[in-house]
Design a protein around this motif. Sequence first.
Motif, short mmCIF file in Angstrom:
data_model
loop_
_atom_site.label_atom_id
_atom_site.label_comp_id
_atom_site.label_asym_id
_atom_site.label_seq_id
_atom_site.Cartn_x
_atom_site.Cartn_y
_atom_site.Cartn_z
N THR A 133 0.82 -1.22 0.00
CA THR A 133 0.00 0.00 0.00
C THR A 133 0.86 1.26 0.00
N ILE A 134 1.96 1.24 0.75
CA ILE A 134 2.82 2.43 0.84
C ILE A 134 3.41 2.77 -0.52
N ASP A 135 3.86 1.75 -1.27
CA ASP A 135 4.40 2.00 -2.62
C ASP A 135 3.35 2.63 -3.51
N LYS A 136 2.11 2.17 -3.38
CA LYS A 136 1.03 2.71 -4.21
C LYS A 136 0.82 4.19 -3.89
N LEU A 137 0.73 4.51 -2.60
CA LEU A 137 0.52 5.91 -2.20
C LEU A 137 1.70 6.80 -2.60
N GLU A 138 2.90 6.24 -2.59
CA GLU A 138 4.08 7.04 -2.95
C GLU A 138 4.16 7.34 -4.45
N SER A 139 3.25 6.76 -5.25
CA SER A 139 3.19 7.15 -6.66
C SER A 139 2.50 8.52 -6.81
N ILE A 140 1.88 9.01 -5.71
CA ILE A 140 1.32 10.37 -5.69
C ILE A 140 2.47 11.32 -5.37
N PRO A 141 2.80 12.26 -6.27
CA PRO A 141 3.97 13.13 -6.03
C PRO A 141 3.89 13.82 -4.66
N GLY A 142 5.02 13.76 -3.94
CA GLY A 142 5.11 14.45 -2.65
C GLY A 142 4.61 13.66 -1.46
N PHE A 143 3.83 12.59 -1.68
CA PHE A 143 3.22 11.86 -0.56
C PHE A 143 4.31 11.35 0.39
N ARG A 144 4.08 11.60 1.69
CA ARG A 144 5.06 11.25 2.72
C ARG A 144 4.50 10.15 3.61
N ALA A 145 5.15 8.98 3.56
CA ALA A 145 4.66 7.83 4.33
C ALA A 145 5.39 7.69 5.66
N ASN A 146 6.59 8.26 5.75
CA ASN A 146 7.36 8.15 6.99
C ASN A 146 6.99 9.31 7.92
N LEU A 147 6.17 9.02 8.91
CA LEU A 147 5.70 10.05 9.83
C LEU A 147 6.30 9.83 11.22
N SER A 148 6.51 10.90 11.95
CA SER A 148 6.93 10.77 13.35
C SER A 148 5.72 10.28 14.16
N ALA A 149 5.99 9.79 15.35
CA ALA A 149 4.89 9.33 16.23
C ALA A 149 3.89 10.46 16.47
N GLU A 150 4.42 11.66 16.62
CA GLU A 150 3.55 12.82 16.90
C GLU A 150 2.67 13.14 15.69
N GLU A 151 3.26 13.09 14.49
CA GLU A 151 2.48 13.34 13.26
C GLU A 151 1.40 12.28 13.07
N PHE A 152 1.75 11.04 13.39
CA PHE A 152 0.81 9.93 13.26
C PHE A 152 -0.40 10.16 14.17
N ARG A 153 -0.12 10.51 15.42
CA ARG A 153 -1.19 10.73 16.39
C ARG A 153 -2.06 11.92 16.00
N ARG A 154 -1.41 12.99 15.50
CA ARG A 154 -2.14 14.18 15.10
C ARG A 154 -3.10 13.86 13.95
N ALA A 155 -2.64 13.01 13.03
CA ALA A 155 -3.46 12.64 11.87
C ALA A 155 -4.66 11.77 12.27
N VAL A 156 -4.51 11.00 13.35
CA VAL A 156 -5.64 10.19 13.84
C VAL A 156 -6.76 11.13 14.30
N ARG A 157 -6.37 12.25 14.90
CA ARG A 157 -7.36 13.22 15.37
C ARG A 157 -7.95 13.97 14.19
N GLU A 158 -7.10 14.47 13.30
CA GLU A 158 -7.52 15.27 12.16
C GLU A 158 -6.56 15.04 11.02
N PRO A 159 -6.95 14.47 9.90
CA PRO A 159 -8.31 14.24 9.39
C PRO A 159 -9.02 12.96 9.83
N GLY A 160 -8.46 12.23 10.80
CA GLY A 160 -9.12 10.98 11.22
C GLY A 160 -8.79 9.81 10.32
#
Length: 435
Positions: free
Chosen positions: A121-148
Amino acid sequence: MMRMVEIIAAKRDGRALTTAEIEWVVQGYAAGEIPDYQMAALAMAIVLRGMDDRETADLTMAIARSGDMLDLHDVAPLTVDKHSTGGVGDKTTLVLAPMVAAVGLPVAKMSGRGLGFSGGTIDKLESIPGFRANLSAEEFRRAVREPGLVVAAQSGDLAPADKKLYALRDVTATVESIPLIAASVMSKKLAAGADCIVLDVKYGRGAFMHTLDDARQLARTMVAIGRHAGRKVTAVISSMQQPLGFAIGNALEVREAVAALCGSGPSDLVELCLVLGSELVCMAGLRDDPDTARALLVEALSSGAAWEKFRAMVANQDGDVTTLDHPDRLPNAPVQVDLAAPRAGFVTAIDGQTLGFVVNALGGGRVRKEDTIDHSVGLVLRAKVGARVAAGDPLVTIHAARQSDVDAVAERLANAYTIHDTPPPSLPLVEEIIR
């Protein structure tokens, strides 16, 4: 005082290992105190002798606890996750996750990259220019809140014992063991913190499990682990006798997922996502039965809410949203050639595994972890199982970087199709649901 050689001998002789023994082994191996050769011997003993449900649950929890255990309850009272055991053309996460997030269930998903014949799945999403799959723990948690909704690459601190054991099993012929496969999958799911997990367990030529019996045994084992760990887990056993949807290859599959989210996707892909999503909606308590759960999800698709959720996730992870609005701007292969049917008749079988290996050969997958991939290459099926074709009709379109790549795979690709004079029996998409 425990000794590894005695634990290996006990499993070799068919004895069930104790909870304490299993925890001691996993901690010792993760810490580098138990050498690879002893762990390989134990893995082989497990392959040959098996493990019962309690042992398998203990092994899973010990592996999960070898690293960080995410607790997301401070950012979301309940989170959901989905895992597929892997199949060719399986872009389910790209449609299912935004659909479920759109009805108010936060999706916190860590995904892998492709290895072997099935894409990640990560390879598929990385075909979108700029898409960032490597997130810090803080970024991951923030994304769970918004956009959910967040789909990120697995962090190094999640189930590190699994990473080590997985690499060892790969080179010691100890991959084919249901307790070891189940513990590997479920340790990562439990460490990632989701409350409700739906498992898409695939079987068939295009899947990791080739037979329905193996898939059923793996599904039951993983649901039992979930019960032991106090999580809600359901397994849907689905057929991979042919690829899901029409597209195989990273950017091609993103295009197909976008089409599904915008109301014009392949019916088998949409149907499987509705079945899996309905299970999550019921487990989370939003609806009481699969039919009303399904209606809720259909509405999220038809209203455009699921599509907006997908765009929000991509934007949140720095992906270029204009390429989603204009999918023709996603990476395109310069050479596109149709493979013609050699004779008239009905397509009775498609060897998905061969198709997956062909996409790898075109540059769309990895042989080794460090390989770079070409996001633009792949295959688009023009005739699926049951279709009637005339001689010369296109069976599949090959998307390649150069003509010589097409020539190199054409014969292998032709051999992946079986054409007969009589139509085949129709294939069920979902075999069984284990709750």
